[in-house]
Design an enzyme around this catalytic site. Structure first.
Site, mmCIF file in Angstrom:
data_model
loop_
_atom_site.group_PDB
_atom_site.id
_atom_site.type_symbol
_atom_site.label_atom_id
_atom_site.label_comp_id
_atom_site.label_asym_id
_atom_site.label_seq_id
_atom_site.Cartn_x
_atom_site.Cartn_y
_atom_site.Cartn_z
ATOM 1 N N THR A 191 45.789 46.673 33.624
ATOM 2 C CA THR A 191 44.462 47.203 33.933
ATOM 3 C C THR A 191 44.260 48.625 33.444
ATOM 4 O O THR A 191 45.134 49.486 33.594
ATOM 5 C CB THR A 191 44.229 47.154 35.453
ATOM 6 O OG1 THR A 191 44.356 45.791 35.881
ATOM 7 C CG2 THR A 191 42.844 47.666 35.819
ATOM 8 N N LYS A 245 42.795 44.496 30.845
ATOM 9 C CA LYS A 245 41.650 44.261 31.725
ATOM 10 C C LYS A 245 40.996 45.608 31.980
ATOM 11 O O LYS A 245 41.586 46.486 32.610
ATOM 12 C CB LYS A 245 42.057 43.611 33.042
ATOM 13 C CG LYS A 245 40.835 43.289 33.916
ATOM 14 C CD LYS A 245 41.164 42.355 35.068
ATOM 15 C CE LYS A 245 41.601 43.106 36.287
ATOM 16 N NZ LYS A 245 41.609 42.240 37.503
ATOM 17 N N LYS A 281 38.229 47.950 33.630
ATOM 18 C CA LYS A 281 37.295 48.057 34.745
ATOM 19 C C LYS A 281 35.951 48.580 34.236
ATOM 20 O O LYS A 281 35.886 49.472 33.386
ATOM 21 C CB LYS A 281 37.847 48.988 35.820
ATOM 22 C CG LYS A 281 39.079 48.441 36.527
ATOM 23 C CD LYS A 281 38.763 47.219 37.373
ATOM 24 C CE LYS A 281 39.955 46.786 38.199
ATOM 25 N NZ LYS A 281 39.656 45.612 39.050
ATOM 26 N N ASP A 289 36.259 43.606 34.118
ATOM 27 C CA ASP A 289 36.158 43.357 35.552
ATOM 28 C C ASP A 289 35.176 44.350 36.151
ATOM 29 O O ASP A 289 35.458 45.550 36.229
ATOM 30 C CB ASP A 289 37.523 43.501 36.216
ATOM 31 C CG ASP A 289 37.491 43.168 37.702
ATOM 32 O OD1 ASP A 289 36.421 42.764 38.200
ATOM 33 O OD2 ASP A 289 38.538 43.312 38.361
ATOM 34 N N GLU A 328 34.891 39.307 34.770
ATOM 35 C CA GLU A 328 35.242 38.987 36.147
ATOM 36 C C GLU A 328 34.255 39.613 37.130
ATOM 37 O O GLU A 328 33.928 40.799 37.020
ATOM 38 C CB GLU A 328 36.663 39.503 36.422
ATOM 39 C CG GLU A 328 37.228 39.132 37.758
ATOM 40 C CD GLU A 328 38.680 39.564 37.908
ATOM 41 O OE1 GLU A 328 39.166 39.569 39.054
ATOM 42 O OE2 GLU A 328 39.324 39.910 36.886
ATOM 43 N N ASP A 367 35.891 36.405 41.671
ATOM 44 C CA ASP A 367 37.014 37.034 42.370
ATOM 45 C C ASP A 367 36.643 37.301 43.828
ATOM 46 O O ASP A 367 36.979 36.536 44.725
ATOM 47 C CB ASP A 367 37.437 38.312 41.657
ATOM 48 C CG ASP A 367 38.605 39.021 42.351
ATOM 49 O OD1 ASP A 367 39.203 38.444 43.278
ATOM 50 O OD2 ASP A 367 38.924 40.154 41.969
ATOM 51 N N LYS A 416 44.065 35.217 44.527
ATOM 52 C CA LYS A 416 44.977 36.291 44.925
ATOM 53 C C LYS A 416 45.609 35.888 46.250
ATOM 54 O O LYS A 416 44.904 35.528 47.198
ATOM 55 C CB LYS A 416 44.235 37.623 45.066
ATOM 56 C CG LYS A 416 43.726 38.169 43.739
ATOM 57 C CD LYS A 416 42.961 39.465 43.935
ATOM 58 C CE LYS A 416 42.474 40.015 42.592
ATOM 59 N NZ LYS A 416 41.607 41.208 42.766
ATOM 60 N N ASP A 458 46.946 38.212 36.016
ATOM 61 C CA ASP A 458 46.704 39.655 36.062
ATOM 62 C C ASP A 458 47.677 40.214 37.099
ATOM 63 O O ASP A 458 47.313 40.484 38.233
ATOM 64 C CB ASP A 458 45.249 39.943 36.444
ATOM 65 C CG ASP A 458 44.959 41.433 36.512
ATOM 66 O OD1 ASP A 458 45.406 42.165 35.610
ATOM 67 O OD2 ASP A 458 44.293 41.881 37.474
ATOM 68 N N ASP A 508 50.081 43.036 37.395
ATOM 69 C CA ASP A 508 50.555 44.314 36.861
ATOM 70 C C ASP A 508 50.727 45.405 37.911
ATOM 71 O O ASP A 508 51.130 46.521 37.594
ATOM 72 C CB ASP A 508 49.590 44.812 35.791
ATOM 73 C CG ASP A 508 48.188 45.094 36.335
ATOM 74 O OD1 ASP A 508 47.837 44.565 37.403
ATOM 75 O OD2 ASP A 508 47.431 45.853 35.684
#
Length: 356
Positions: A134, A159, A161, A189, A217, A242, A266, A319, A321
């Site tokens: 990210t 990814k 933000k 995202d 996302e 999400d 998640k 994802d 990380d």
């Protein structure tokens, strides 16, 4: 075999640098480590990461673990995970990350009892999975520098933000694409930050500029299901849900209403591996691929996500990380990073060592 004790141990971990998304900036993260010990001396570890998304705090997790969860688990057979999960779900509403931590610890015990790494015990579809890393919200030059560093370290998917100001997001993504070149995958995202119109504007503009976005996302607020469905219907890139899919019930609703092309599972949101397997199967039956993501999780929690992601074919994206972000994680093992992938270790259970 019986569970002899349950301990919950909170640890505040420090991020290497502040992490900013649409609604917040954090520089530390509390992880509550769950230690289950059996009457045969086998110890299983799990980890809960309370967050505003799941409406939990350190205090609420400790209260759940030291009260109802301990009462429900002590002197029970830890191998009967489906039974224990059903009992916990019916008698303890909410408390998703607390339940996730306990559920992970049960699977760690199961793997240790069987002498197998968890991903193999769950089915072992693959032995590694490519993961995004990210790039948080920052001034454009800082985001570009972060992207450059991650690619230099061997990661092949970023990814980014977004979700603040569309024109700033477009500028940042374009600058990052120019820096890392066409071979690196880029996901976005928005963390609920856009309107329908803004989400479409950002993606259509970036696509016209050749930014080649892999997916977007959670562009719109979680509670507006039909806004997400509208973006999905019109957007030229796949849309992932999400925050819209916090629980197993949320996942079923999103799948039934076809509000997104993909869903992000998640473990902290859905309450652990058992519930994640149910959601993944429902998504697979509907031909909806899933991603396994993480919160601000120690390797103590993230390892469970890695093992789960590697066990099942329908987990097409990862994802995973968060363990890279801490200066002082108390966990070693679990998984390692290699050529843009995250790889579960071959030790029994989650394969983690916790030093508290």
């Amino acid at each position: 075999m019986r569970i002899a004790s349950l301990r919950a141990i909170p640890v505040e971990l420090t991020l290497k640098e502040p992490f900013t998304i649409t609604h917040e900036t954090v520089d530390t993260a509390v992880n509550v480590f769950i230690r289950l010990e059996t009457d045969q001396g086998i110890v299983g570890w799990g980890c809960a990461t309370p967050d505003s998304v799941t409406r939990e705090t350190e205090a609420s997790v400790l209260k759940a673990c030291r009260g109802p969860l301990r009462d429900l688990l002590v002197d029970r057979d830890p191998i009967r995970i489906n039974l224990l999960n059903d009992v916990i779900e019916h008698q303890l509403p909410g408390n998703q990350s607390a339940k996730a931590g306990v559920n992970m610890a049960l699977y760690d015990l199961l793997g240790k009892a069987a002498g197998l790494p968890l991903y193999r015990l769950l089915g072992g579809y693959r032995d590694r999975i490519a993961t995004s890393v990210t790039v948080g919200l920052n001034p454009v030059d800082v985001m570009v520098a972060r992207a450059r560093d991650l690619v230099a370290r061997g990661f092949t998917c970023l990814k980014i933000k977004c979700g603040m100001e569309p024109h700033q997001d477009i500028e940042a993504v374009q600058a990052i694409r120019g820096e890392v070149g066409p071979a690196v995958k880029i996901r976005l995202d928005a963390n609920e930050g856009y309107t329908v119109e803004q989400a479409l504007q950002v993606i259509q503009t970036l696509e016209a500029l050749g930014a080649d976005i892999e997916l977007l996302e959670q562009p719109t607020p979680a509670r507006y299901l039909y806004a997400l469905k509208e973006v999905t219907a019109q957007c030229p890139v796949p849309i992932m849900a999400d925050e819209t899919v916090l629980t197993f019930s949320d996942s079923l609703k999103a799948i039934k209403l076809q509000v997104a092309d993909l869903i992000n599972i998640k473990l902290m949101k859905i309450g652990g591996i058992t519930n994640a397997m149910k959601a993944n199967l429902a998504a697979e039956l509907a031909e909806i691929p899933v991603m396994v993501g993480c919160m601000n999780e120690s390797m103590g929690a993230m390892a469970a996500g890695v093992h789960f992601a590697c066990a099942f074919k329908n987990v097409a994206y990862a994802d995973l990380d968060s363990a890279l972000d801490f200066t002082d994680d108390v966990v070693t093992g679990g998984a390692r990073y290699e050529n843009g992938c995250v790889v579960p270790v071959e030790k029994p259970g989650l394969g983690i060592e916790v030093k508290l």
